[in-house]
Design an enzyme around this catalytic site. Sequence first.
Site, mmCIF file in Angstrom:
data_model
loop_
_atom_site.group_PDB
_atom_site.id
_atom_site.type_symbol
_atom_site.label_atom_id
_atom_site.label_comp_id
_atom_site.label_asym_id
_atom_site.label_seq_id
_atom_site.Cartn_x
_atom_site.Cartn_y
_atom_site.Cartn_z
ATOM 1 N N ASP A 1 122.736 11.750 96.359
ATOM 2 C CA ASP A 1 121.465 10.891 95.840
ATOM 3 C C ASP A 1 120.807 11.485 94.492
ATOM 4 O O ASP A 1 120.731 12.868 95.284
ATOM 5 C CB ASP A 1 120.071 11.630 96.749
ATOM 6 C CG ASP A 1 119.389 10.659 96.897
ATOM 7 O OD1 ASP A 1 118.843 10.370 95.784
ATOM 8 O OD2 ASP A 1 118.222 11.275 97.999
ATOM 9 N N VAL A 2 120.822 10.859 93.440
ATOM 10 C CA VAL A 2 120.621 11.244 92.107
ATOM 11 C C VAL A 2 119.068 12.103 92.472
ATOM 12 O O VAL A 2 118.921 13.413 91.176
ATOM 13 C CB VAL A 2 120.739 10.467 90.708
ATOM 14 C CG1 VAL A 2 122.436 9.760 90.772
ATOM 15 C CG2 VAL A 2 119.346 9.480 91.307
ATOM 16 N N ASN B 1 122.592 4.718 85.626
ATOM 17 C CA ASN B 1 121.714 3.067 86.000
ATOM 18 C C ASN B 1 121.315 2.603 87.623
ATOM 19 O O ASN B 1 120.662 2.187 87.313
ATOM 20 C CB ASN B 1 123.539 2.310 86.363
ATOM 21 C CG ASN B 1 123.105 1.228 86.732
ATOM 22 O OD1 ASN B 1 122.816 0.009 85.835
ATOM 23 N ND2 ASN B 1 123.604 1.070 87.519
ATOM 24 N N TYR C 1 107.456 1.299 88.207
ATOM 25 C CA TYR C 1 109.017 1.088 88.262
ATOM 26 C C TYR C 1 108.798 1.064 86.127
ATOM 27 O O TYR C 1 109.327 1.168 85.716
ATOM 28 C CB TYR C 1 109.780 -0.501 87.856
ATOM 29 C CG TYR C 1 110.887 -0.365 87.716
ATOM 30 C CD1 TYR C 1 112.137 -0.090 88.938
ATOM 31 C CD2 TYR C 1 111.197 -1.858 86.697
ATOM 32 C CE1 TYR C 1 113.753 -0.378 87.876
ATOM 33 C CE2 TYR C 1 112.470 -1.698 86.146
ATOM 34 C CZ TYR C 1 113.482 -1.705 86.503
ATOM 35 O OH TYR C 1 114.721 -1.907 86.460
ATOM 36 N N LYS D 1 110.313 3.865 83.078
ATOM 37 C CA LYS D 1 111.484 3.183 82.879
ATOM 38 C C LYS D 1 110.760 2.898 81.195
ATOM 39 O O LYS D 1 111.581 3.470 79.899
ATOM 40 C CB LYS D 1 111.694 2.030 82.493
ATOM 41 C CG LYS D 1 112.551 1.134 83.832
ATOM 42 C CD LYS D 1 113.741 1.616 83.807
ATOM 43 C CE LYS D 1 114.497 1.680 84.986
ATOM 44 N NZ LYS D 1 115.962 2.380 85.481
#
Length: 248
Positions: free
Chosen positions: A58-59, A85, A153, A157
């Site tokens: 889990d990053v 990614n 999101y 980003k």
Amino acid sequence: MSEKIAVVTGGGTGVGKAITKALVGDGFQVVITGRRESVLQESAKEIDANAVHAVACDVSDRAAVAALFATVEKTFGRLDLLVNNAGVFSPSVPLEELPAEEWNKAVGANLTGSFFCIQEAFRIMKAQTPRGGRIINNGSISATTPRPNSAPYTATKHAITGLTKSASLDGRMFDIAVGQIDIGNAASDMTAKMSGGVTQADGSKKPEPTIDAGHIARAVSYMASLPLDANVLTMTVMANQMPFVGRG
């Protein structure tokens, strides 16, 4: 070891899986990571069990990321490429209705996880011989242009763009090249709903075209093929008919 070593986060499905296939074709040994061990193992077997190595992580968990890169360093002795990614969407609801846990989930997976992975990649790339390596961040079209009801999101980003530029600046004196690929509607489980209609800026719902994830994989393959004195800082690969350029 003559083969180059790559880590692809979110490498078991969708765009990450396509990128992994392309890198294996280019001669990389690829460590794929994600939260679901079973999915990673299936993808490794499907692509090439001798070249793809599954490590669940889990990053958004700092300790788990440190353990992941420690495994890479212990197994292979170096790291040549990191592809950040992994990411998640948030529910498409008015921003004032978004639960705090959904905001935190998006920030953890999309931004904090990329930062943790870059930290560990820098540590390895600065110390190894020969020195340096390459990092490619998945920015998404949302790194420049939002959709309605996409604040978490879009915010993460946009932040990836800043992280890419800052890491590129900090890494260049150590032969670390950092770039970003902004993707528009690559076909995957995450974009499957687009064929049924996506909310547009004027509030209407319209289907949107997608492109094969292989096009993204080839772009990443090109970026990864460059010598470390050259860099693609940003690249946009998108469905040509999607409503992005202009006012549509």
